[in-house]
Design a protein around this motif. Structure first.
Motif, mmCIF file in Angstrom:
data_model
loop_
_atom_site.group_PDB
_atom_site.id
_atom_site.type_symbol
_atom_site.label_atom_id
_atom_site.label_comp_id
_atom_site.label_asym_id
_atom_site.label_seq_id
_atom_site.Cartn_x
_atom_site.Cartn_y
_atom_site.Cartn_z
ATOM 1 N N ALA A 1 5.978 12.072 2.655
ATOM 2 C CA ALA A 1 5.148 10.994 3.030
ATOM 3 C C ALA A 1 3.711 11.032 2.334
ATOM 4 O O ALA A 1 3.208 12.105 2.346
ATOM 5 C CB ALA A 1 4.849 10.977 4.534
ATOM 6 N N VAL A 2 3.082 10.182 2.119
ATOM 7 C CA VAL A 2 2.102 10.155 1.022
ATOM 8 C C VAL A 2 0.725 11.044 1.525
ATOM 9 O O VAL A 2 0.488 11.892 1.162
ATOM 10 C CB VAL A 2 1.355 8.601 0.758
ATOM 11 N N MET A 3 0.406 10.970 2.718
ATOM 12 C CA MET A 3 -0.786 11.434 3.341
ATOM 13 C C MET A 3 -0.532 12.847 3.786
ATOM 14 O O MET A 3 -1.089 13.790 3.555
ATOM 15 C CB MET A 3 -1.255 10.585 4.785
ATOM 16 N N LEU B 1 0.893 -1.225 -0.001
ATOM 17 C CA LEU B 1 0.008 0.081 0.005
ATOM 18 C C LEU B 1 0.823 1.272 0.204
ATOM 19 O O LEU B 1 0.300 2.470 0.139
ATOM 20 C CB LEU B 1 -0.953 0.116 1.097
ATOM 21 N N GLY B 2 2.442 1.111 0.003
ATOM 22 C CA GLY B 2 2.970 2.483 -0.061
ATOM 23 C C GLY B 2 3.142 2.971 -1.362
ATOM 24 O O GLY B 2 2.542 2.562 -2.456
ATOM 25 N N GLY B 3 3.874 3.770 -1.568
ATOM 26 C CA GLY B 3 4.199 4.610 -3.172
ATOM 27 C C GLY B 3 3.411 5.885 -3.475
ATOM 28 O O GLY B 3 2.632 6.210 -2.563
ATOM 29 N N PRO B 4 3.717 6.130 -4.528
ATOM 30 C CA PRO B 4 2.989 7.527 -4.904
ATOM 31 C C PRO B 4 1.410 7.435 -4.798
ATOM 32 O O PRO B 4 0.753 6.117 -5.255
ATOM 33 C CB PRO B 4 3.483 7.784 -6.345
ATOM 34 N N ALA B 5 0.704 8.266 -4.420
ATOM 35 C CA ALA B 5 -0.834 8.240 -4.480
ATOM 36 C C ALA B 5 -1.302 8.748 -5.733
ATOM 37 O O ALA B 5 -2.486 9.334 -5.563
ATOM 38 C CB ALA B 5 -1.323 9.303 -3.173
ATOM 39 N N THR B 6 -1.188 7.898 -6.664
ATOM 40 C CA THR B 6 -1.797 8.137 -7.935
ATOM 41 C C THR B 6 -2.636 6.834 -8.186
ATOM 42 O O THR B 6 -2.966 5.963 -7.480
ATOM 43 C CB THR B 6 -0.915 7.735 -8.975
#
Length: 314
Positions: free
Chosen positions: A190-192, A77-82
């Motif tokens: 961090a994504v959020m 569930l990590g990585g860029p939020a595309t």
């Protein structure tokens, strides 16, 4: 004990491994990439490169480690939020919670493991409209269609793990993570954190759904307690302050120096096909931890996300 952690370099694993090593346990930690073996070794674990969706790869690694305990912390569930990356990550996580769980269970049984601990999720407790759910509550049986696969994967994991008879089988339902190494941290990438600062995480509807949060260090300490003292069944990892989603998100935004989240009507998001997101924001229940505290003799270091933000992000 000899402990095998699948997903040792992830959000929980990177906090869990040092806690276990500090308590005298011998840890083998998996990673999907040879490039990350140094990071696993730096945490204090012996690294193992494993493809969790290849049963032979899993069986070989577990047999070599000869663990007494296997801990399943695998997600993607990590990585860029595309949108594309999120969909890919959810699909892979579903497979890790179904196929990956089954492979790890088979490998653990083959070497005589005496305890198996796995990561579940507290966001999808049954939508009864009642108070926060205890450890005896079940996962939502009829979720929105767009999240049905993810919720079914959680049900599979919990049933498979807690249903074993040859060892103690434990599933831990974790609340929403925050703190170092998570999507909501002091790291500006961090994504959020990044999405909140860009005001791309709106509150949907009234944001009246209830979430339970847990600092990542507390999530790891619950897992340590389950490994050392847990018995077959479900435990919850959360703080003492379940609260409405809208309230939590406004506090998160303030903690990372962002403006207040925008609000979007629930009906509009539903028309876009994201009924699962609407459900999370408007109908989630949150959880309690009475059984976890009683049986594991555990209490959170951070009993409320309100007091922990923003200091707990770093």
């Amino acid at each position: 004990m000899r402990i095998f952690i699948a997903g040792a370099a992830g959000a929980i694993g990177s906090h869990l491994v040092p806690q276990l090593v500090a308590r005298g346990h011998e840890v083998t930690g998996t990673t999907r990439s040879a490039d990350r073996t140094g990071a696993v070794r730096a945490l204090g674990a012996e690294p193992a490169v494993v493809d969790a969706l290849d049963p032979d790869s899993v069986a070989d690694a577990v047999a070599k480690a000869e663990p007494e305990v296997v801990v399943h912390q695998l997600t993607a569930l990590g990585g860029p939020a595309t949108l594309r990356n999120v969909r890919r990550g959810v699909a892979l996580t579903n497979r890790l919670r179904t196929e990956g769980t089954d492979h790890l269970l088979a490998a653990a049984r083959a070497v005589g493991v005496r305890k198996f601990v796995a990561q579940s999720n507290a966001l999808w407790m049954e939508r009864t409209g009642g108070p926060p759910a205890g450890e005896d509550a079940r996962i939502e049986p009829d979720p929105p269609r767009d999240v049905a696969g993810a919720v079914a994967a959680l049900r599979h994991l919990e049933a498979a793990v807690t249903g074993i008879t040859w060892a103690e089988g434990i599933a831990i339902r974790y609340g929403g993570f925050y703190g170092p190494g998570t999507g909501l941290s002091a790291d500006p990438e961090a994504v959020m954190t990044r999405q909140l600062r860009r005001r791309r995480v709106p509150v949907i509807g009234g944001g009246a759904g209830v979430w339970s949060m847990v600092h990542i260090a507390d999530a790891a300490s619950v897992t340590v307690a389950a490994i050392e003292r847990g018995r077959s069944g479900i435990y919850h990892a959360a703080d003492d302050d379940p609260a409405p989603v809208g309230e939590i998100m406004r506090a998160m935004a303030a903690a990372v120096g962002a403006g207040p989240p925008r609000r979007v009507p629930a009906w509009l998001v539903g028309l876009l096909g994201a009924k699962g997101t609407v459900d999370l924001m408007t109908r989630a229940r949150g959880v309690t931890t009475e059984k976890t505290r009683r049986e594991l003799d555990w209490a959170p270091r951070y009993p409320s996300w309100r007091a922990a933000l923003p200091e707990g992000l770093s």
